[in-house]
Write an enzyme that holds these catalytic residues in place. Structure first.
Site, PDB file in Angstrom:
ATOM      1  N   CYS A  51      29.833 -29.302 -10.483  1.00  0.00           N
ATOM      2  CA  CYS A  51      29.992 -30.473 -11.359  1.00  0.00           C
ATOM      3  C   CYS A  51      29.640 -31.785 -10.657  1.00  0.00           C
ATOM      4  CB  CYS A  51      31.429 -30.551 -11.874  1.00  0.00           C
ATOM      5  SG  CYS A  51      31.910 -29.053 -12.711  1.00  0.00           S
ATOM      6  N   HIS A  65      31.903 -37.262 -15.502  1.00  0.00           N
ATOM      7  CA  HIS A  65      31.636 -35.842 -15.731  1.00  0.00           C
ATOM      8  C   HIS A  65      32.401 -35.401 -16.979  1.00  0.00           C
ATOM      9  CE1 HIS A  65      31.126 -31.644 -15.248  1.00  0.00           C
ATOM     10  NE2 HIS A  65      32.381 -31.405 -14.908  1.00  0.00           N
ATOM     11  N   ASN A  99      30.781 -28.701 -21.515  1.00  0.00           N
ATOM     12  CA  ASN A  99      30.599 -29.028 -20.100  1.00  0.00           C
ATOM     13  C   ASN A  99      29.279 -28.423 -19.625  1.00  0.00           C
ATOM     14  OD1 ASN A  99      30.708 -29.283 -17.330  1.00  0.00           O
ATOM     15  ND2 ASN A  99      32.795 -28.500 -17.111  1.00  0.00           N
TER      16      ASN A  99
END
Ligand code: UT7
Length: 337
Positions: free
Chosen positions: A117, A264, A294
């Site tokens: 990430c 994020h 995501n």
């Protein structure tokens, strides 16, 4: 270190056309979940999945083509490729090499970044350093993920599989013109491998003896990502404000100077908790997780591209980015757009 400053010259993103709603996860994959559960816990309404025949590198090509056009840069000017992904097309070589071939850029160095990430911010940091030392002139930083092929899309894997989507984002990084106020002001990175197994994909792996892959690993679901969701959540909410403060301090800026935060996209609740903890108003936080889920290394360049497209990120604005994820890894960046 020289006084040269690097700058994001243009950004672009691409998601594959097929939309998969929360209800589709129930209908098409038989996952025992509900739209209500997913939306309440994460904010996600839908994500995009690739169709047959598409590779991770293809997503990177689409995003990069858009980023190059936005930057007004020809692909022939790019002299380094940094490719962040955890959903690589093959075990080796890195997806950056497949991407480079598909882009038609033979000879240009291509390096993969394995920081999940936080991958885009690790890439941005490397690009910033390589440009400021004068070693390279124009660098493509790509974050691309094709999760749909690597998730356990059934009820056993539901705590992880409902969260992720496919997509790619890219940024062209080059030298800021002399006297230009815009550019990358600071990037701060961290990792703590003591938490590596809180969010990981265990197998296949060369740590296994005598062979890296067995039928049992497949049957036991060890070839799919596993996550301790609560540990990730708690650490994300703690680490993201911490590392954002580091970037601000290093650039001599205050929280109130930030015009837009592009975080994020792991969970809308994480981002709301971070914003609340910081005292940052909701209209200053740019979220896309509702539509894309995501997309790991791609979330930040996708967010930047969308913010530009929607007129929410304009030249002169101070944009902050922050990420946390597997590793654990976390980081932040502060950019005068
Ligand atoms: O990019 C970085 C990576 N990821 C993250 O940052 C994610 C961080 N963590 C999270 O976002 C949250 O922990 C989750 C959204 C993953 C989970 O939310 P939670 O509130 O921590 O739920 P939980 O894991 O405590 O599960 C609560 C219940 C459980 O049932 P019981 O034991 O209470 O009966 C789960 O079995 O929800 C159940 N559950 C589900 N139910 C419906 C877990 N996944 C699902 C699902 N649909 N998809």
């Amino acid at each position: 270190m020289s006084k040269l400053r690097s700058k994001i010259l243009g950004v672009g993103y691409y998601v594959p056309p097929r939309v998969v709603t929360n209800d589709d996860l129930v209908k098409n994959y038989g996952i025992d979940t509900t739209d209500e559960w997913i939306q309440q816990r994460t904010g996600i309404k839908e994500r995009h999945f690739v169709d047959a025949g598409v590779t991770n590198a293809d997503l990177g090509v689409e995003a990069s083509t858009r980023a190059l056009a936005a930057a007004g840069v020809q692909k022939g000017e790019i002299d380094f490729i940094l490719y962040a992904t955890l959903s690589q097309d093959h075990e080796f070589p890195g997806t950056g090499c497949f991407f480079q071939a598909k882009m038609g850029m033979p000879g240009v160095p291509a390096m993969d970044i394995r920081n999940q990430c936080t991958g885009f911010l690790y890439g941005l940091s490397m690009a910033d350093a390589l440009i400021r030392t004068g070693q390279y002139k124009k660098i493509l930083v790509i974050g691309a993920e094709m999760h749909s092929r690597g998730l356990e899309l059934n009820t056993r894997g539901r705590d992880v599989s409902v969260l992720f989507g496919d997509g790619a984002g890219a940024a062209v990084v080059g030298l800021a013109p002399a006297g230009d106020e815009s550019g990358i002001l600071s990037v701060k990175l961290h990792a703590d491998g003591n938490f590596a197994k809180e969010l990981w994909l265990e197998a296949p792996g060369c740590s296994f003896h005598p062979t890296r892959m067995t039928h049992e690993m497949i049957d036991d679901g060890r070839i799919f990502p596993q996550m301790n969701g609560k540990a990730v959540f708690v650490n994300a909410v703690r680490r993201m404000p911490e590392v954002l403060a580091e970037s601000l301090e290093s650039a001599g800026k205050e929280l109130s100077d930030i015009d837009l935060l592009v975080p994020h996209q792991a969970n809308l609740r994480i981002n709301e908790a971070v914003a609340k903890g910081l005292g940052l108003s909701e209209d200053k936080v740019f979220n896309t997780i509702q539509r894309f889920g995501n997309t790991t290394a791609a979330t930040i360049p996708i967010g930047l591209s969308e913010a530009v497209a929607q007129g929410k990120l304009k030249p002169g604005m101070l944009v902050a980015m922050v990420a946390f994820g597997s590793g654990f890894t976390w980081g932040s960046a502060l950019v005068r757009w």
